[in-house]
Design a protein around this motif. Sequence first.
Motif, PDB file in Angstrom:
ATOM      1  N   GLN A 217      10.400  38.425  18.475  1.00 37.50           N
ATOM      2  CA  GLN A 217      10.321  39.869  18.265  1.00 37.50           C
ATOM      3  C   GLN A 217      10.284  40.624  19.592  1.00 37.50           C
ATOM      4  O   GLN A 217      10.932  41.663  19.756  1.00 37.50           O
ATOM      5  N   ARG A 231       6.216  48.420  17.510  1.00 40.81           N
ATOM      6  CA  ARG A 231       7.564  47.868  17.366  1.00 40.81           C
ATOM      7  C   ARG A 231       7.552  46.343  17.395  1.00 40.81           C
ATOM      8  O   ARG A 231       8.509  45.711  16.935  1.00 40.81           O
ATOM      9  N   PRO A 235       6.737  44.464  12.735  1.00 38.09           N
ATOM     10  CA  PRO A 235       7.576  43.412  12.150  1.00 38.09           C
ATOM     11  C   PRO A 235       6.868  42.064  12.064  1.00 38.09           C
ATOM     12  O   PRO A 235       7.089  41.294  11.125  1.00 38.09           O
ATOM     13  N   ALA A 238       4.655  42.306   9.077  1.00 32.18           N
ATOM     14  CA  ALA A 238       5.482  42.401   7.875  1.00 32.18           C
ATOM     15  C   ALA A 238       6.036  41.030   7.497  1.00 32.18           C
ATOM     16  O   ALA A 238       6.078  40.652   6.317  1.00 32.18           O
ATOM     17  N   ASN A 239       6.443  40.258   8.501  1.00 26.28           N
ATOM     18  CA  ASN A 239       6.944  38.908   8.238  1.00 26.28           C
ATOM     19  C   ASN A 239       5.826  38.018   7.696  1.00 26.28           C
ATOM     20  O   ASN A 239       6.027  37.221   6.786  1.00 26.28           O
TER      21      ASN A 239
END
Length: 416
Positions: A217, A231, A235, A238-239
């Motif tokens: 990421q 940022r 993610p 969320a993953n």
Amino acid sequence: MMRFFRWLTAGFVVLLAVLVVLAFKAVEEIPLVPQAEAPSAAAVARAKDIIRKNDPRKLARNESHEVRITGADLEALLNFASGRGLKGSAALNLYQGHAEIRYSARLPGTPLGRFLNVSAQVGSSGDQLELEQVHIGQVPIPSPVFKLALRQYIKHTELADELRLLKQTISQIIIAPDSVRFTYVWQPEILDSARALAISPDQRERLAAAHRQLVAQMDSVAQARTVPLARVLGPLLANAGDKASAAERANAYRDALLVTAFHLSGRSLALLIPEARQWPQPRPLTLTLRGRTDLAQHFSVSAALAAWASEPLANAIGLEKEVDDAKKGSGFSFVDLTADRAGTRLGELAAQNPERLAAALAVGLTDAAMLPSIHGLPEFMMAHEFQRRFGGVGAPAYKRMAAEIEGRVSALALFR
């Protein structure tokens, strides 16, 4: 034959009655020990000082070392350990040659009473502690019976291997009215055993996977030199939230927060997992929160602490750092405390309510969603200025500012 069955039935009824009476006397309505207070900043500072002064890695093989822990600090450690099994509160009194330990745990709904109270007299004998007297509620328990039950309980908890490790290295225990002193013989292999106990093989695999996701990421946004923490962390979380069950999701959140905290603090996971030295590293990238790198660090470390330990511990560590900064660092900062508090709330949410966090992440994560406005919050105050303006930690002016911070954090949609 009928006489035999009548005697058997009568004996069973008498035994049942005795057990019922014992149960009522063992479980009580009033706790022997009030709920323990959250660890203070001073207690955290003392614990860190004890660790720093007694770092075993400075010792040679087979070298003996004595550690002295005051009664207050030992009681704090007992209360921290109490949160790992049947959660409760502990109290400790030290005397010459023995100690009195009291423990209370709130029981889930039971008609017998609300608290399990245990008191014990403990003496020291060479390298071991000996149970001398034990009471559960109003019921005296013979120490051999209690020790047998305790061994069976410990076998089914994560404390078993830790206690076995302690027995391997401790050579002497001395209890005095003001402290407990124990001497241990250092074997470098103990550190490897401690690491193995701290991180299970399954956790190692999970953390390695979380680290790879963090690297991927960070590399995906590394075209810029500086990017907002959201940022990367958004993610990543969320993953993690794609896991099937709530327990798996909570573990994945905790792993993501831990690898992020290690990276932002400049520490290597090799402290816990030696093979992490060979893991891939991300391209250079500065992560910020509200435009500041220090706030990203405060937020991430507090989130990991709360997710892996407890909310009060994370709060105390953050406060201890600010008090220390007021004496010799950058100064006391309510801005930093706000980042600490917001990070702690995120870690608590990740560990205790992963479903709620998953729903919040579905709408996206931004800096403003993680940390409220820091406008008007005082910072960079050296000790004398902090004392003059706020009267020290716990004073009315300090409490008003702490309440202001709590209100700002609680107003975020993420924590409502």
